[in-house]
Design a protein around this motif. Structure first.
Motif, PDB file in Angstrom:
ATOM      1  N   GLY A   1      -7.173   0.167  -0.541  1.00 49.00           N
ATOM      2  CA  GLY A   1      -6.422   0.731   0.583  1.00 49.00           C
ATOM      3  C   GLY A   1      -5.045   1.253   0.233  1.00 49.00           C
ATOM      4  N   ASP A   2      -4.795   1.567  -1.050  1.00 47.69           N
ATOM      5  CA  ASP A   2      -3.455   2.053  -1.396  1.00 47.69           C
ATOM      6  C   ASP A   2      -3.400   3.579  -1.538  1.00 47.69           C
ATOM      7  OD1 ASP A   2      -4.839   2.175  -3.764  1.00 47.69           O
ATOM      8  OD2 ASP A   2      -3.369   1.053  -4.942  1.00 47.69           O
ATOM      9  N   PHE A   3      -4.527   4.251  -1.290  1.00 47.46           N
ATOM     10  CA  PHE A   3      -4.599   5.709  -1.220  1.00 47.46           C
ATOM     11  C   PHE A   3      -3.996   6.448  -2.406  1.00 47.46           C
ATOM     12  CE2 PHE A   3      -5.026   4.013   3.033  1.00 47.46           C
ATOM     13  CZ  PHE A   3      -6.276   4.526   3.329  1.00 47.46           C
ATOM     14  N   ASN A   4      -4.200   5.880  -3.595  1.00 51.57           N
ATOM     15  CA  ASN A   4      -3.748   6.609  -4.787  1.00 51.57           C
ATOM     16  C   ASN A   4      -4.852   6.688  -5.841  1.00 51.57           C
ATOM     17  OD1 ASN A   4      -3.712   4.025  -5.763  1.00 51.57           O
ATOM     18  ND2 ASN A   4      -1.615   4.099  -6.533  1.00 51.57           N
ATOM     19  N   GLY A   5      -6.103   6.723  -5.385  1.00 50.12           N
ATOM     20  CA  GLY A   5      -7.234   6.887  -6.312  1.00 50.12           C
ATOM     21  C   GLY A   5      -7.070   8.127  -7.170  1.00 50.12           C
TER      22      GLY A   5
ATOM     23  N   GLU B   1     -13.365   5.554  -4.401  1.00 52.25           N
ATOM     24  CA  GLU B   1     -13.781   4.150  -4.280  1.00 52.25           C
ATOM     25  C   GLU B   1     -12.566   3.222  -4.332  1.00 52.25           C
ATOM     26  OE1 GLU B   1     -16.770   3.045  -3.493  1.00 52.25           O
ATOM     27  OE2 GLU B   1     -17.500   5.117  -3.451  1.00 52.25           O
ATOM     28  N   HIS B   2     -11.572   3.662  -5.130  1.00 54.05           N
ATOM     29  CA  HIS B   2     -10.337   2.884  -5.266  1.00 54.05           C
ATOM     30  C   HIS B   2      -9.657   2.698  -3.903  1.00 54.05           C
ATOM     31  CE1 HIS B   2      -6.798   1.365  -7.388  1.00 54.05           C
ATOM     32  NE2 HIS B   2      -6.053   2.166  -6.677  1.00 54.05           N
ATOM     33  N   HIS B   3      -9.678   3.743  -3.083  1.00 58.20           N
ATOM     34  CA  HIS B   3      -9.108   3.656  -1.728  1.00 58.20           C
ATOM     35  C   HIS B   3      -9.830   2.585  -0.913  1.00 58.20           C
ATOM     36  CE1 HIS B   3      -7.680   8.153  -1.696  1.00 58.20           C
ATOM     37  NE2 HIS B   3      -7.110   7.427  -2.628  1.00 58.20           N
TER      38      HIS B   3
ATOM     39  N   SER C   1      -4.290   9.493  -8.056  1.00 58.88           N
ATOM     40  CA  SER C   1      -3.209   9.239  -9.022  1.00 58.88           C
ATOM     41  C   SER C   1      -3.749   8.563 -10.272  1.00 58.88           C
ATOM     42  CB  SER C   1      -2.132   8.338  -8.413  1.00 58.88           C
ATOM     43  OG  SER C   1      -1.729   8.797  -7.148  1.00 58.88           O
ATOM     44  N   HIS C   2      -4.614   7.561 -10.060  1.00 59.72           N
ATOM     45  CA  HIS C   2      -5.198   6.840 -11.199  1.00 59.72           C
ATOM     46  C   HIS C   2      -6.075   7.761 -12.036  1.00 59.72           C
ATOM     47  CE1 HIS C   2      -3.962   2.750 -10.091  1.00 59.72           C
ATOM     48  NE2 HIS C   2      -4.201   3.078  -8.835  1.00 59.72           N
ATOM     49  N   VAL C   3      -6.915   8.560 -11.374  1.00 60.09           N
ATOM     50  CA  VAL C   3      -7.816   9.462 -12.099  1.00 60.09           C
ATOM     51  C   VAL C   3      -7.012  10.488 -12.901  1.00 60.09           C
ATOM     52  CG1 VAL C   3      -9.572  11.264 -11.814  1.00 60.09           C
ATOM     53  CG2 VAL C   3      -9.738   9.144 -10.489  1.00 60.09           C
TER      54      VAL C   3
HETATM   55 ZN    ZN Z   1      -4.001   2.132  -6.835  1.00 55.95          ZN
END
Ligand code: ZN
Length: 139
Positions: free
Chosen positions: A84-88, A78-80, A90-92
């Motif tokens: 739109g920074d395609f690091n969902g 959902e973060h993407h 990374s955060h998880v």
């Molecule tokens: Zn991010």
């Protein structure tokens, strides 16, 4: 009771760069003059983590491989969709590994196992300049 704080800087190489910061944490403990207490290591940011590992080539590959299974890069996040920074992923991953670690200080030394190193883990998709706050508390 004493509180001693120092911020250190790190230049990371990008996704799942694992940096051994044990000696730098040890230096901050030494300069603090604290012989018994705790040291907290905290990374600032929502795509990095602090943990411990046996810093050897096998595990330096195993950890990224397991992270890829737990929070795969190519899932729909959902973060993407939102940023739109395609690091969902990374955060998880950062949430699961945690952003800080506390290690006991006993007789002026870090209370770590022989094969247990303190590591900073870069989880973002690009190289970053990072700051880590080391706080020593004790007497
Ligand atoms: Zn991010």
């Amino acid at each position: 009771m004493k509180i001693h704080r120092r911020e250190i800087s790190l230049s990371t190489k990008g996704e799942v760069d694992i940096i051994d910061i044990t000696s730098r944490v040890g230096e901050v403990v030494a300069e603090s003059g604290v012989s018994n207490g705790i040291v907290n290591i905290f990374c600032r940011g929502s795509t990095c983590a602090i943990s411990t590992i046996e810093y050897e080539p096998g595990l330096l590959k195993d950890l990224p491989n397991i992270l890829e299974r737990i929070a795969p890069k190519d899932l729909e996040y959902e973060h993407h969709r939102r940023w739109g920074d395609f690091n969902g992923h990374s955060h998880v991953r950062a949430t699961l590994l945690k952003s800080s670690l506390t290690v006991p200080v006993v007789n002026g030394e870090l209370y770590l196992g022989t094969w247990q190193q303190i590591v900073f883990v870069e989880l973002d998709v690009r190289p970053r300049e990072r700051r880590v706050l080391i706080t020593v508390l004790g007497e």
